[in-house]
Design a protein around this motif. Sequence first.
Motif, PDB file in Angstrom:
ATOM      1  N   TRP A   1       0.826  -1.206   0.000  1.00  0.00           N
ATOM      2  CA  TRP A   1       0.000   0.000   0.000  1.00  0.00           C
ATOM      3  C   TRP A   1       0.862   1.259   0.000  1.00  0.00           C
ATOM      4  O   TRP A   1       0.569   2.229  -0.716  1.00  0.00           O
ATOM      5  N   GLY A   2       1.931   1.242   0.786  1.00  0.00           N
ATOM      6  CA  GLY A   2       2.809   2.405   0.854  1.00  0.00           C
ATOM      7  C   GLY A   2       3.472   2.702  -0.479  1.00  0.00           C
ATOM      8  O   GLY A   2       3.607   3.870  -0.882  1.00  0.00           O
ATOM      9  N   ILE A   3       3.880   1.666  -1.187  1.00  0.00           N
ATOM     10  CA  ILE A   3       4.440   1.863  -2.527  1.00  0.00           C
ATOM     11  C   ILE A   3       3.392   2.494  -3.433  1.00  0.00           C
ATOM     12  O   ILE A   3       3.688   3.411  -4.213  1.00  0.00           O
ATOM     13  N   GLY A   4       2.152   2.033  -3.317  1.00  0.00           N
ATOM     14  CA  GLY A   4       1.070   2.617  -4.107  1.00  0.00           C
ATOM     15  C   GLY A   4       0.847   4.093  -3.800  1.00  0.00           C
ATOM     16  O   GLY A   4       0.523   4.871  -4.698  1.00  0.00           O
ATOM     17  N   LEU A   5       1.027   4.482  -2.545  1.00  0.00           N
ATOM     18  CA  LEU A   5       0.827   5.888  -2.168  1.00  0.00           C
ATOM     19  C   LEU A   5       1.798   6.817  -2.881  1.00  0.00           C
ATOM     20  O   LEU A   5       1.528   8.003  -3.044  1.00  0.00           O
ATOM     21  N   HIS A   6       2.928   6.278  -3.313  1.00  0.00           N
ATOM     22  CA  HIS A   6       3.934   7.098  -3.984  1.00  0.00           C
ATOM     23  C   HIS A   6       3.879   6.966  -5.507  1.00  0.00           C
ATOM     24  O   HIS A   6       4.707   7.578  -6.197  1.00  0.00           O
ATOM     25  N   THR A   7       2.894   6.208  -6.018  1.00  0.00           N
ATOM     26  CA  THR A   7       2.915   5.949  -7.462  1.00  0.00           C
ATOM     27  C   THR A   7       1.568   6.079  -8.162  1.00  0.00           C
ATOM     28  O   THR A   7       1.542   6.257  -9.385  1.00  0.00           O
ATOM     29  N   GLY A   8       0.446   5.978  -7.465  1.00  0.00           N
ATOM     30  CA  GLY A   8      -0.841   6.039  -8.150  1.00  0.00           C
ATOM     31  C   GLY A   8      -2.006   5.972  -7.186  1.00  0.00           C
ATOM     32  O   GLY A   8      -1.846   6.187  -5.979  1.00  0.00           O
ATOM     33  N   VAL A   9      -3.182   5.674  -7.731  1.00  0.00           N
ATOM     34  CA  VAL A   9      -4.417   5.586  -6.945  1.00  0.00           C
ATOM     35  C   VAL A   9      -4.920   4.152  -7.003  1.00  0.00           C
ATOM     36  O   VAL A   9      -5.166   3.607  -8.088  1.00  0.00           O
ATOM     37  N   ALA A  10      -5.085   3.528  -5.850  1.00  0.00           N
ATOM     38  CA  ALA A  10      -5.523   2.135  -5.795  1.00  0.00           C
ATOM     39  C   ALA A  10      -6.944   1.988  -6.317  1.00  0.00           C
ATOM     40  O   ALA A  10      -7.789   2.870  -6.119  1.00  0.00           O
ATOM     41  N   ARG A  11      -7.200   0.857  -6.961  1.00  0.00           N
ATOM     42  CA  ARG A  11      -8.527   0.540  -7.454  1.00  0.00           C
ATOM     43  C   ARG A  11      -9.078  -0.648  -6.675  1.00  0.00           C
ATOM     44  O   ARG A  11      -8.333  -1.546  -6.252  1.00  0.00           O
ATOM     45  N   THR A  12     -10.393  -0.645  -6.474  1.00  0.00           N
ATOM     46  CA  THR A  12     -11.030  -1.750  -5.767  1.00  0.00           C
ATOM     47  C   THR A  12     -11.099  -2.982  -6.670  1.00  0.00           C
ATOM     48  O   THR A  12     -11.134  -2.882  -7.891  1.00  0.00           O
ATOM     49  N   GLN A  13     -11.146  -4.144  -6.014  1.00  0.00           N
ATOM     50  CA  GLN A  13     -11.057  -5.422  -6.717  1.00  0.00           C
ATOM     51  C   GLN A  13     -12.221  -6.331  -6.304  1.00  0.00           C
ATOM     52  O   GLN A  13     -12.248  -6.843  -5.202  1.00  0.00           O
ATOM     53  N   GLY A  14     -13.182  -6.507  -7.202  1.00  0.00           N
ATOM     54  CA  GLY A  14     -14.202  -7.522  -6.980  1.00  0.00           C
ATOM     55  C   GLY A  14     -15.415  -7.040  -6.228  1.00  0.00           C
ATOM     56  O   GLY A  14     -15.519  -5.894  -5.784  1.00  0.00           O
ATOM     57  N   ARG A  15     -16.358  -7.950  -6.054  1.00  0.00           N
ATOM     58  CA  ARG A  15     -17.666  -7.592  -5.485  1.00  0.00           C
ATOM     59  C   ARG A  15     -17.574  -7.103  -4.048  1.00  0.00           C
ATOM     60  O   ARG A  15     -18.428  -6.363  -3.574  1.00  0.00           O
ATOM     61  N   GLU A  16     -16.520  -7.516  -3.331  1.00  0.00           N
ATOM     62  CA  GLU A  16     -16.345  -7.056  -1.948  1.00  0.00           C
ATOM     63  C   GLU A  16     -15.593  -5.731  -1.868  1.00  0.00           C
ATOM     64  O   GLU A  16     -15.323  -5.240  -0.776  1.00  0.00           O
ATOM     65  N   SER A  17     -15.242  -5.158  -3.006  1.00  0.00           N
ATOM     66  CA  SER A  17     -14.546  -3.858  -3.075  1.00  0.00           C
ATOM     67  C   SER A  17     -13.231  -3.882  -2.284  1.00  0.00           C
ATOM     68  O   SER A  17     -12.870  -2.919  -1.609  1.00  0.00           O
ATOM     69  N   ASN A  18     -12.493  -4.986  -2.399  1.00  0.00           N
ATOM     70  CA  ASN A  18     -11.226  -5.096  -1.677  1.00  0.00           C
ATOM     71  C   ASN A  18     -10.203  -4.104  -2.220  1.00  0.00           C
ATOM     72  O   ASN A  18     -10.096  -3.909  -3.430  1.00  0.00           O
ATOM     73  N   ILE A  19      -9.418  -3.534  -1.325  1.00  0.00           N
ATOM     74  CA  ILE A  19      -8.365  -2.619  -1.769  1.00  0.00           C
ATOM     75  C   ILE A  19      -7.059  -3.362  -2.025  1.00  0.00           C
ATOM     76  O   ILE A  19      -6.201  -2.878  -2.750  1.00  0.00           O
ATOM     77  N   LEU A  20      -6.908  -4.536  -1.454  1.00  0.00           N
ATOM     78  CA  LEU A  20      -5.830  -5.470  -1.756  1.00  0.00           C
ATOM     79  C   LEU A  20      -6.449  -6.864  -1.772  1.00  0.00           C
ATOM     80  O   LEU A  20      -7.462  -7.113  -1.110  1.00  0.00           O
ATOM     81  N   SER A  21      -5.844  -7.768  -2.510  1.00  0.00           N
ATOM     82  CA  SER A  21      -6.329  -9.146  -2.533  1.00  0.00           C
ATOM     83  C   SER A  21      -5.194 -10.096  -2.182  1.00  0.00           C
ATOM     84  O   SER A  21      -4.049  -9.889  -2.616  1.00  0.00           O
TER      85      SER A  21
END
Length: 369
Positions: free
Chosen positions: A98-118
């Motif tokens: 997640w921290g690497i993502g904070l410095h590179t882009g905007v996370a997208r949700t994944q799947g019906r449970e709207s997970n931010i990581l899988s």
Amino acid sequence: MNSPIPHAWTRDDLHKDDSWKHPLSPEAVDGIEAALAHARRTGRTMLQMQPSDFPLTPPALAAVRAAVAKTQTDYGLCVLKGLPVRQWSDQDAEVVVWGIGLHTGVARTQGRESNILSHVRDELGDGAYRVRGGRGYNTNAELDFHCDFCDLVGLLCINAAKSGGSSFVVSSMAVYDEIGRRRPDLQAVLSQPFHYSYQGAQAPGDGEWFTCPIFGMRDGRFASRHNRKNVDAAHRDFSDRIGHLSALQVEALDLYEEVVRDPRLCFSMDLEPGDFQLLNNHVTIHSRTAFEDWPEPERRRHLIRFWLSLPQGQAMPEGWLEGYKSVEPGTVRGGLRGSHVTPEFLEYEQRQAAVCGMKVPACLQPVAA
């Protein structure tokens, strides 16, 4: 090889040129470890975190950004190597991703449970993959070739399987070129819209399917999206509304599946613990082999997956708009919204988009009470 934009490549190209590998220096690893220690001390949840809560040192920040930038050039992929996952808990590994993502882009949700990581691991067995709404990442089955619903997919390997689980990556541009050499008429078919099932992972109010071509071009840039399983599911589950695939469409899809498995094009890699694979979904397509797992729970195959929308992401063809919600560069797009998006995620999305200098399309903006 240096190219300002991704280009077609073959398996031999990646064997001969390992510039897609990005080993982390000891200084970069130390910087990531220090950022993790700082993040732990803040006590903030991932959605509350800002880049300052995961403060990367210059060597670490440069390494991370260089790896992500690599996916937008040359081969469209990069593998960061040497993350010390053996020293981390699963929660620590999540924070690092997640921290690497904070410095590179905007996370997208994944799947019906709207997970931010899988968490990619076998929880359901191979029989759960091809059922209606089935998702492959929680099985041990061989996966079909597919593109994930984002600019960039990252897979951090925590544990490898006892056997199998190899990662396959293919240049979508090479597939396009090969189909054009063999059957230009079918290349044209694949450049027309196909129906894809959301597999139940659509946002409330969205339809059960969307349309998108498999091949497209915009401003001289190639883009591709393919997921045969979801195309077949759309016409299986909603044939009363969208009809069946034509014979020519089936022939085109079958040729695609043949070409993408061509040994000249298909590159295999075995991810090791500490490898972080980064793929540009618009110019690569990926899969994995079936695997046999270790009997001990702590040794079982395990990867952490995240999806990002990137500020430097390319402009997409207009045919991508329905599914991605935006096709313009510098906008937040992609992901599977699902039905469990929280106010906290919406706040994160707006804040992180501002950090990255990106716009959030109106259809994703929070609705005023």
